[in-house]
Write an enzyme that holds these catalytic residues in place. Structure first.
Site, mmCIF file in Angstrom:
data_model
loop_
_atom_site.group_PDB
_atom_site.id
_atom_site.type_symbol
_atom_site.label_atom_id
_atom_site.label_comp_id
_atom_site.label_asym_id
_atom_site.label_seq_id
_atom_site.Cartn_x
_atom_site.Cartn_y
_atom_site.Cartn_z
ATOM 1 N N GLU A 40 42.826 52.456 39.901
ATOM 2 C CA GLU A 40 41.457 52.748 40.424
ATOM 3 C C GLU A 40 41.632 52.447 41.880
ATOM 4 O O GLU A 40 41.984 51.287 42.103
ATOM 5 C CB GLU A 40 40.244 51.963 39.920
ATOM 6 C CG GLU A 40 38.944 52.396 40.536
ATOM 7 C CD GLU A 40 37.843 52.067 39.916
ATOM 8 O OE1 GLU A 40 36.828 52.021 40.567
ATOM 9 O OE2 GLU A 40 37.982 51.361 38.760
ATOM 10 N N GLU A 65 42.301 46.794 45.747
ATOM 11 C CA GLU A 65 40.904 46.699 46.574
ATOM 12 C C GLU A 65 41.374 45.564 47.447
ATOM 13 O O GLU A 65 42.101 44.766 47.271
ATOM 14 C CB GLU A 65 39.877 46.064 45.774
ATOM 15 C CG GLU A 65 38.522 45.663 46.263
ATOM 16 C CD GLU A 65 37.924 46.941 47.292
ATOM 17 O OE1 GLU A 65 38.099 46.843 48.353
ATOM 18 O OE2 GLU A 65 37.538 47.784 46.493
ATOM 19 N N ASP A 92 46.541 47.146 50.804
ATOM 20 C CA ASP A 92 46.235 48.668 51.270
ATOM 21 C C ASP A 92 46.783 49.566 50.302
ATOM 22 O O ASP A 92 47.884 49.566 49.756
ATOM 23 C CB ASP A 92 46.813 48.869 52.675
ATOM 24 C CG ASP A 92 46.848 50.396 53.294
ATOM 25 O OD1 ASP A 92 45.770 50.773 53.411
ATOM 26 O OD2 ASP A 92 47.604 50.873 52.824
ATOM 27 N N ASP A 115 34.965 55.561 51.011
ATOM 28 C CA ASP A 115 34.246 55.558 52.334
ATOM 29 C C ASP A 115 34.265 57.031 53.003
ATOM 30 O O ASP A 115 35.360 57.606 53.197
ATOM 31 C CB ASP A 115 34.800 54.625 53.393
ATOM 32 C CG ASP A 115 34.255 54.486 54.611
ATOM 33 O OD1 ASP A 115 33.210 55.189 54.934
ATOM 34 O OD2 ASP A 115 34.147 53.195 54.986
ATOM 35 N N LYS A 119 30.879 60.523 60.513
ATOM 36 C CA LYS A 119 31.251 60.947 61.826
ATOM 37 C C LYS A 119 32.246 61.855 62.069
ATOM 38 O O LYS A 119 33.577 61.386 61.686
ATOM 39 C CB LYS A 119 31.056 59.808 62.834
ATOM 40 C CG LYS A 119 29.827 58.979 62.979
ATOM 41 C CD LYS A 119 29.729 58.088 63.876
ATOM 42 C CE LYS A 119 28.438 57.140 63.956
ATOM 43 N NZ LYS A 119 28.412 55.966 64.801
ATOM 44 N N PHE A 197 27.230 52.519 44.487
ATOM 45 C CA PHE A 197 27.162 53.341 45.490
ATOM 46 C C PHE A 197 26.538 54.783 44.989
ATOM 47 O O PHE A 197 25.696 55.471 45.776
ATOM 48 C CB PHE A 197 28.588 53.482 46.110
ATOM 49 C CG PHE A 197 29.294 52.288 46.975
ATOM 50 C CD1 PHE A 197 28.488 52.136 48.326
ATOM 51 C CD2 PHE A 197 29.987 51.726 46.412
ATOM 52 C CE1 PHE A 197 29.374 51.050 48.871
ATOM 53 C CE2 PHE A 197 30.670 50.624 47.012
ATOM 54 C CZ PHE A 197 30.225 50.323 48.576
ATOM 55 N N GLU A 198 26.738 54.990 43.881
ATOM 56 C CA GLU A 198 26.154 55.928 43.142
ATOM 57 C C GLU A 198 24.509 55.995 43.175
ATOM 58 O O GLU A 198 23.835 56.855 43.564
ATOM 59 C CB GLU A 198 26.668 56.176 41.654
ATOM 60 C CG GLU A 198 25.873 57.608 41.136
ATOM 61 C CD GLU A 198 26.720 57.980 39.769
ATOM 62 O OE1 GLU A 198 26.626 59.147 39.269
ATOM 63 O OE2 GLU A 198 27.527 57.028 39.270
#
Length: 223
Positions: A40, A65, A92, A115, A119, A197-198
């Site tokens: 994940e 993470e 990373d 994320d 923009k 986040f969902e």
């Protein structure tokens, strides 16, 4: 970090967190068994990760993470739920996959609500784009899958285009001859828990978009 997260990090990281290294890891040695491994990428606070791992103790889960409070929270979940099938790399994700993960060693990739970088000038920072998607295919076993979710429509179509352009990935939800609008998006997978986040996305009346793709030469390779 909360006090509980900090305590969990201090006490449990040496056992469950794997230091980044420039060299491949042996998955069987990492987990002490040869069970299939799901990676994940960006597990956030780790709630969904822990719930999935608890429901599927016959599988191994490697979470990547960089947000230390999230790492601390997942370590707390590991302790509370008595989980032995989770390991964590705090680094990373691109470097981890390139340097540490052997080719054709991963059963699945979970990428839940990455994320969106909404923009336009930041789109180049989005995780889901080539050549990163090619790297996922390189690490997947034949028949393995990539499962991504997002509540940003623009990112959903962006990801669909990038995955569709990636050799070796097949989309079982693409229906030839049907209109392209919304064609190729997956139905919700019932085993996936709802994430923080969902819930935030739904509170903003955002639709949840899901993508599920399989590595292989034909869809008969799906397990």
């Amino acid at each position: 970090m909360t006090a509980a997260q900090e305590r969990s990090y201090t006490e449990l990281a040496p056992r469950y967190c794997i230091p980044y290294q420039k060299g491949p890891v042996d998955m069987a040695s990492l987990f002490g068994n040869t069970n299939p491994v799901t990676i994940e990428i960006g597990f956030g606070m780790g709630d969904a990760t822990a719930r999935i791992a608890e429901a599927h103790r016959e599988c191994n889960y490697l979470g990547i993470e960089v947000h230390r409070p999230g790492v601390g929270k997942l370590l707390w979940e590991i302790e509370q739920r008595h989980l032995e099938n989770i390991r964590i790399i705090e680094h990373d994700a691109v470097e981890v996959l390139m340097d540490m993960i052997p080719d054709q060693s991963v059963a699945a990739f979970h990428i839940f609500f990455p994320d969106p970088w909404p923009k336009k000038r930041h789109h180049k920072r989005r995780l889901i784009q080539r050549p990163f998607t090619d790297l996922l295919v390189q690490k997947l076993k034949t028949g393995g899958y990539v499962y991504m979710t997002t509540d940003w429509e623009d990112y959903a179509y962006w990801a669909l285009r990038e995955f569709s352009a990636t050799p070796g990935l097949l989309n079982p939800y693409w229906k030839a001859g049907e209109a392209e609008a919304e064609n190729g998006f997956a139905r919700g997978q019932q085993w996936r828990p709802e994430t923080k986040f969902e819930r935030k996305g739904k509170a903003k009346d955002h639709r949840i978009w899901e993508l599920y793709l399989i590595k292989g030469t034909s869809l008969e390779t799906q397990n």
